[in-house]
Design a protein around this motif. Structure first.
Motif, PDB file in Angstrom:
ATOM      1  N   TYR A  45     -11.640  32.762  11.550  1.00  0.00           N
ATOM      2  CA  TYR A  45     -12.156  33.208  13.218  1.00  0.00           C
ATOM      3  C   TYR A  45     -11.765  34.515  13.272  1.00  0.00           C
ATOM      4  CZ  TYR A  45     -14.133  33.311  17.616  1.00  0.00           C
ATOM      5  OH  TYR A  45     -14.985  34.014  18.703  1.00  0.00           O
ATOM      6  N   ARG A  66     -11.377  27.970  20.560  1.00  0.00           N
ATOM      7  CA  ARG A  66     -11.725  27.372  19.107  1.00  0.00           C
ATOM      8  C   ARG A  66     -10.314  27.343  17.932  1.00  0.00           C
ATOM      9  NH1 ARG A  66     -14.545  30.612  21.743  1.00  0.00           N
ATOM     10  NH2 ARG A  66     -17.072  31.526  20.696  1.00  0.00           N
ATOM     11  N   ASP A 122     -21.965  32.190  18.140  1.00  0.00           N
ATOM     12  CA  ASP A 122     -21.060  32.612  17.073  1.00  0.00           C
ATOM     13  C   ASP A 122     -22.052  32.582  16.075  1.00  0.00           C
ATOM     14  OD1 ASP A 122     -18.040  31.193  17.925  1.00  0.00           O
ATOM     15  OD2 ASP A 122     -18.900  32.253  19.795  1.00  0.00           O
ATOM     16  N   PHE A 164     -19.998  26.142  19.765  1.00  0.00           N
ATOM     17  CA  PHE A 164     -20.506  27.772  19.455  1.00  0.00           C
ATOM     18  C   PHE A 164     -21.664  28.237  19.898  1.00  0.00           C
ATOM     19  CE2 PHE A 164     -16.342  27.172  21.199  1.00  0.00           C
ATOM     20  CZ  PHE A 164     -15.386  26.156  19.896  1.00  0.00           C
ATOM     21  N   GLN A 193     -12.763  37.466  16.268  1.00  0.00           N
ATOM     22  CA  GLN A 193     -13.294  38.672  17.210  1.00  0.00           C
ATOM     23  C   GLN A 193     -13.145  39.548  17.778  1.00  0.00           C
ATOM     24  OE1 GLN A 193     -13.121  35.451  20.472  1.00  0.00           O
ATOM     25  NE2 GLN A 193     -12.635  36.694  21.887  1.00  0.00           N
ATOM     26  N   GLU A 249     -19.512  40.061  16.769  1.00  0.00           N
ATOM     27  CA  GLU A 249     -18.499  40.104  17.772  1.00  0.00           C
ATOM     28  C   GLU A 249     -17.524  39.168  17.525  1.00  0.00           C
ATOM     29  OE1 GLU A 249     -15.686  41.377  21.471  1.00  0.00           O
ATOM     30  OE2 GLU A 249     -17.334  42.313  19.778  1.00  0.00           O
ATOM     31  N   ARG A 250     -18.331  37.537  17.146  1.00  0.00           N
ATOM     32  CA  ARG A 250     -17.112  35.969  17.041  1.00  0.00           C
ATOM     33  C   ARG A 250     -17.951  35.841  15.666  1.00  0.00           C
ATOM     34  NH1 ARG A 250     -15.426  34.223  21.887  1.00  0.00           N
ATOM     35  NH2 ARG A 250     -16.219  35.101  24.157  1.00  0.00           N
ATOM     36  N   LEU A 251     -17.009  35.419  14.603  1.00  0.00           N
ATOM     37  CA  LEU A 251     -17.636  35.739  13.638  1.00  0.00           C
ATOM     38  C   LEU A 251     -16.363  34.261  12.894  1.00  0.00           C
ATOM     39  CD1 LEU A 251     -19.359  36.095  11.156  1.00  0.00           C
ATOM     40  CD2 LEU A 251     -17.760  37.991  10.664  1.00  0.00           C
ATOM     41  N   TRP A 252     -17.501  33.583  12.517  1.00  0.00           N
ATOM     42  CA  TRP A 252     -16.641  32.531  12.152  1.00  0.00           C
ATOM     43  C   TRP A 252     -16.529  33.172  10.118  1.00  0.00           C
ATOM     44  CZ3 TRP A 252     -13.750  28.200  14.131  1.00  0.00           C
ATOM     45  CH2 TRP A 252     -13.887  28.381  15.608  1.00  0.00           C
TER      46      TRP A 252
END
Ligand code: LIP
Length: 261
Positions: free
Chosen positions: A109, A11, A69, A66, A111, A82-85
């Motif tokens: 980003y 990433r 995400d 991704f 996590q 959990e996985r955030l942009w």
């Protein structure tokens, strides 16, 4: 770069392409301001067609690269994951709408609730700030560090303003900062304001309320460049915003007193 299955190195590499492509689209709009269709989200809160178009592009590219995400963006919203942009398609929209070059693309980003990656790209100047937690911060590939300023009478402090808080909050911050001997300025992009602290161009950035998409990238970059940063993501910071203070270590005590943080 080590990446035992976290996907962070992947990433970290991808965010560069994301920001550059978003920047190219924004620049096309910037050079064709007649097509901007500028409107107001509120007093002194500008919105252009470009903000929406750039965020849509970023969301599409992130979903392609991704699929699992999530995205939290200024224009389209979003929520913790959990996985955030965390994206601001154009930070400094007031400048952008008026043809002033001080604006950027900001992509953070996070996590598992931890800010891990930050990219801030200024398409007009080409300057590119990048950082990954534990791996340092760079501008255009060269390492950056905060300034060694240790006296307020030598300090330059940027203070953000918006109509989200009473004018007295802002005026009070400016007065206390200047009474402490520092130079106070405002340039209307929180993301660039924080990046400039990381780059030693200023000594502190503060704003009594700012949103997560304005600061998510900058906080990683500034932290990796040696800055002190307040715990912005505590409480409701991610969804509702919070005060922010990012500061060169030498003037932290004075600035925390001035900001009450
Ligand atoms: C801006 C922030 C700035 C704040 C403005 C606005 P935008 O973001 O960068 O710090 O003072 O009110 O929120 O709207 O240009 O993305």
């Amino acid at each position: 770069m080590s990446d035992p299955g976290t996907g962070l190195a992947q990433r970290h590499l991808a965010v560069v392409g994301l920001a550059r492509e978003a920047g190219a689209l924004a620049l096309r709009y910037f050079h064709d301001r007649a097509a901007l269709g500028t409107t107001m989200k509120g007093a002194q809160d500008f919105l252009t067609v470009a903000d929406g178009a750039v965020e849509t592009l970023l969301r599409r590219r992130i979903a392609e690269a991704f699929p699992g995400d999530a995205v939290l963006g200024e224009e389209g919203g979003g929520a913790a994951a959990e996985r955030l942009w965390i994206v601001d398609p154009i930070d400094g929209t007031a400048n952008f709408a008026r043809g002033e070059p001080h604006w950027c693309i900001s992509i953070g980003y996070m996590q598992a609730g931890v800010p891990e990656i930050g990219a801030i790209f200024m398409p007009v100047t080409g300057e590119f700030y990048l950082a990954r937690r534990g791996h340092g911060a760079t501008r255009d590939g060269a390492a950056i560090r905060v300034a060694a300023t240790a006296e307020m009478r030598m300090a330059t402090v940027e203070i953000g303003w918006s109509t989200r808080r009473p004018l007295g909050d802002y005026v009070g911050l400016v007065r206390r900062t200047m009474e402490a001997g520092a130079n106070a300025k405002r340039a209307a992009s929180g993301a660039l304001g924080i990046a400039y602290v990381a780059d030693g161009r200023t000594d502190a950035y503060t704003e009594s309320h700012i949103n997560s998409w304005d600061v998510a990238a900058g906080l990683v970059i500034a932290g990796e460049a040696g800055a002190w940063t307040n715990d912005f993501f505590s409480g409701d910071g991610l969804a509702g915003g919070n005060p922010v203070l990012v500061c060169a270590p030498g003037i932290v005590a004075a600035m925390r007193g001035i900001c009450g943080l």
